[in-house]
Design a protein around this motif. Structure first.
Motif, PDB file in Angstrom:
ATOM      1  N   CYS A  18      -2.560  -6.816  -6.641  1.00 36.00           N
ATOM      2  CA  CYS A  18      -3.548  -7.640  -5.879  1.00 36.00           C
ATOM      3  C   CYS A  18      -3.858  -6.839  -4.426  1.00 36.00           C
ATOM      4  N   THR A  19      -5.018  -6.556  -4.070  1.00 35.75           N
ATOM      5  CA  THR A  19      -5.497  -6.071  -2.706  1.00 35.75           C
ATOM      6  C   THR A  19      -5.546  -7.161  -1.739  1.00 35.75           C
ATOM      7  N   ARG A  20      -5.466  -6.587  -0.504  1.00 39.88           N
ATOM      8  CA  ARG A  20      -6.005  -7.547   0.605  1.00 39.88           C
ATOM      9  C   ARG A  20      -7.186  -7.987   0.541  1.00 39.88           C
ATOM     10  N   ASP A  21      -8.217  -7.196   0.075  1.00 42.39           N
ATOM     11  CA  ASP A  21      -9.441  -7.563  -0.132  1.00 42.39           C
ATOM     12  C   ASP A  21      -9.767  -8.705  -1.146  1.00 42.39           C
ATOM     13  N   GLU A  22      -8.892  -8.637  -2.147  1.00 39.36           N
ATOM     14  CA  GLU A  22      -9.101  -9.586  -3.047  1.00 39.36           C
ATOM     15  C   GLU A  22      -8.457 -10.897  -2.530  1.00 39.36           C
ATOM     16  N   LEU A  38      -0.173  -8.888   3.425  1.00 36.96           N
ATOM     17  CA  LEU A  38       0.529  -8.626   1.945  1.00 36.96           C
ATOM     18  C   LEU A  38       1.756  -8.079   2.375  1.00 36.96           C
ATOM     19  N   LYS A  39       2.879  -9.051   1.671  1.00 36.70           N
ATOM     20  CA  LYS A  39       4.343  -8.597   1.897  1.00 36.70           C
ATOM     21  C   LYS A  39       4.819  -8.360   0.431  1.00 36.70           C
ATOM     22  N   ALA A  40       5.259  -7.225   0.341  1.00 29.55           N
ATOM     23  CA  ALA A  40       6.199  -6.877  -1.038  1.00 29.55           C
ATOM     24  C   ALA A  40       7.521  -7.623  -0.909  1.00 29.55           C
ATOM     25  N   PRO A  41       8.047  -8.293  -2.030  1.00 28.97           N
ATOM     26  CA  PRO A  41       9.313  -8.893  -2.067  1.00 28.97           C
ATOM     27  C   PRO A  41      10.563  -7.765  -1.567  1.00 28.97           C
ATOM     28  N   MET A  42      11.562  -8.625  -1.095  1.00 33.40           N
ATOM     29  CA  MET A  42      12.763  -7.499  -1.093  1.00 33.40           C
ATOM     30  C   MET A  42      13.083  -7.061  -2.108  1.00 33.40           C
ATOM     31  N   MET A  43      13.979  -6.037  -2.379  1.00 34.33           N
ATOM     32  CA  MET A  43      14.475  -5.231  -3.426  1.00 34.33           C
ATOM     33  C   MET A  43      15.256  -6.355  -4.149  1.00 34.33           C
ATOM     34  N   GLY A  48       8.654  -9.731 -11.991  1.00 33.90           N
ATOM     35  CA  GLY A  48       7.625  -8.739 -12.354  1.00 33.90           C
ATOM     36  C   GLY A  48       6.959  -8.229 -11.293  1.00 33.90           C
ATOM     37  N   GLY A  49       7.400  -7.899 -10.235  1.00 34.15           N
ATOM     38  CA  GLY A  49       6.593  -6.921  -9.251  1.00 34.15           C
ATOM     39  C   GLY A  49       5.648  -7.982  -8.311  1.00 34.15           C
ATOM     40  N   ALA A  50       6.202  -9.263  -8.157  1.00 41.12           N
ATOM     41  CA  ALA A  50       5.119 -10.249  -7.768  1.00 41.12           C
ATOM     42  C   ALA A  50       5.245  -9.999  -6.096  1.00 41.12           C
ATOM     43  N   GLN A  51       4.147 -10.267  -5.175  1.00 41.21           N
ATOM     44  CA  GLN A  51       4.252 -10.064  -3.693  1.00 41.21           C
ATOM     45  C   GLN A  51       3.838 -11.368  -3.285  1.00 41.21           C
ATOM     46  N   GLU A  52       3.973 -11.380  -1.974  1.00 49.09           N
ATOM     47  CA  GLU A  52       3.548 -12.543  -1.110  1.00 49.09           C
ATOM     48  C   GLU A  52       2.418 -12.176  -0.202  1.00 49.09           C
ATOM     49  N   ALA A  53       1.226 -13.196  -0.185  1.00 53.10           N
ATOM     50  CA  ALA A  53       0.346 -13.008   0.886  1.00 53.10           C
ATOM     51  C   ALA A  53       0.372 -14.154   1.898  1.00 53.10           C
ATOM     52  N   ILE A  54       0.310 -13.858   3.108  1.00 59.58           N
ATOM     53  CA  ILE A  54       0.538 -14.683   4.382  1.00 59.58           C
ATOM     54  C   ILE A  54      -0.965 -14.908   4.922  1.00 59.58           C
ATOM     55  N   VAL A  55      -1.612 -15.990   4.851  1.00 55.74           N
ATOM     56  CA  VAL A  55      -3.141 -16.132   5.445  1.00 55.74           C
ATOM     57  C   VAL A  55      -3.023 -17.083   6.490  1.00 55.74           C
ATOM     58  N   ASP A  71      -2.706 -23.743  -5.191  1.00 57.42           N
ATOM     59  CA  ASP A  71      -1.327 -24.181  -5.772  1.00 57.42           C
ATOM     60  C   ASP A  71      -1.519 -24.499  -7.374  1.00 57.42           C
ATOM     61  N   GLY A  72      -1.146 -23.331  -8.075  1.00 58.80           N
ATOM     62  CA  GLY A  72      -1.276 -23.405  -9.546  1.00 58.80           C
ATOM     63  C   GLY A  72      -2.450 -22.726  -9.971  1.00 58.80           C
ATOM     64  N   ALA A  73      -3.124 -22.190  -8.956  1.00 61.21           N
ATOM     65  CA  ALA A  73      -4.408 -21.329  -9.522  1.00 61.21           C
ATOM     66  C   ALA A  73      -3.934 -20.042 -10.222  1.00 61.21           C
ATOM     67  N   GLU A  74      -4.821 -19.448 -11.160  1.00 63.32           N
ATOM     68  CA  GLU A  74      -4.550 -18.268 -11.856  1.00 63.32           C
ATOM     69  C   GLU A  74      -5.062 -17.046 -10.977  1.00 63.32           C
ATOM     70  N   LEU A  75      -4.611 -16.189 -10.765  1.00 58.42           N
ATOM     71  CA  LEU A  75      -5.149 -14.830 -10.238  1.00 58.42           C
ATOM     72  C   LEU A  75      -4.546 -13.613 -10.905  1.00 58.42           C
ATOM     73  N   LYS A  76      -5.313 -12.903 -11.505  1.00 56.91           N
ATOM     74  CA  LYS A  76      -4.861 -11.574 -12.215  1.00 56.91           C
ATOM     75  C   LYS A  76      -3.653 -11.867 -13.174  1.00 56.91           C
ATOM     76  N   GLY A  77      -3.795 -13.111 -13.890  1.00 58.95           N
ATOM     77  CA  GLY A  77      -2.691 -13.273 -14.938  1.00 58.95           C
ATOM     78  C   GLY A  77      -1.439 -13.916 -14.406  1.00 58.95           C
ATOM     79  N   ARG A  78      -1.604 -14.245 -13.103  1.00 57.30           N
ATOM     80  CA  ARG A  78      -0.146 -14.993 -12.474  1.00 57.30           C
ATOM     81  C   ARG A  78      -0.854 -16.313 -11.931  1.00 57.30           C
ATOM     82  N   TYR A  79       0.293 -17.181 -11.737  1.00 55.40           N
ATOM     83  CA  TYR A  79      -0.157 -18.525 -11.286  1.00 55.40           C
ATOM     84  C   TYR A  79       0.559 -18.616  -9.973  1.00 55.40           C
ATOM     85  N   ILE A  80      -0.434 -18.742  -8.894  1.00 57.67           N
ATOM     86  CA  ILE A  80       0.010 -18.652  -7.606  1.00 57.67           C
ATOM     87  C   ILE A  80       0.602 -19.974  -6.995  1.00 57.67           C
TER      88      ILE A  80
END
Length: 91
Positions: A18-22, A38-43, A48-55, A71-80
């Motif tokens: 998922c991109t910043r523009d999305e 956008l913040k990648a999780p710590m190692m 499954g490669g989830a990241q965080e967005a701070i808005v 909260d609970g919405a679906e984006l690109k096959g994942r529930y936020i």
């Protein structure tokens, strides 16, 4: 120094591709945005490669609406998971 209301939202479980523009397109429907990161999780973290967005929104009411609707919405096959993000106060 007075306390400021929190207008920053953390989106967790965001797809790794998922991109910043999305994220901007997803969130701008709730109000004016001040900052999007956008913040990648710590190692070893993240499912499954989830990241965080701070808005950060200009207005607390817009941030509240975003949390309530995302909260609970679906984006690109994942529930936020959406919630308010509390940053450490600098004294």
């Amino acid at each position: 120094m007075g306390r400021r209301e929190v207008s920053t939202v953390k989106l967790r479980n965001v797809a790794a591709d998922c991109t910043r523009d999305e994220i901007i397109r997803l969130c701008v429907t709730f109000g004016e945005l001040r900052k999007v990161e956008l913040k990648a999780p710590m190692m070893g973290g993240g499912a499954g490669g989830a990241q965080e967005a701070i808005v950060t929104f200009d207005e607390i009411v817009d941030a509240t609406e975003a949390v309530e609707n995302l909260d609970g919405a679906e984006l690109k096959g994942r529930y936020i998971e959406a919630g308010f993000h509390r940053m450490k106060e600098v004294v």
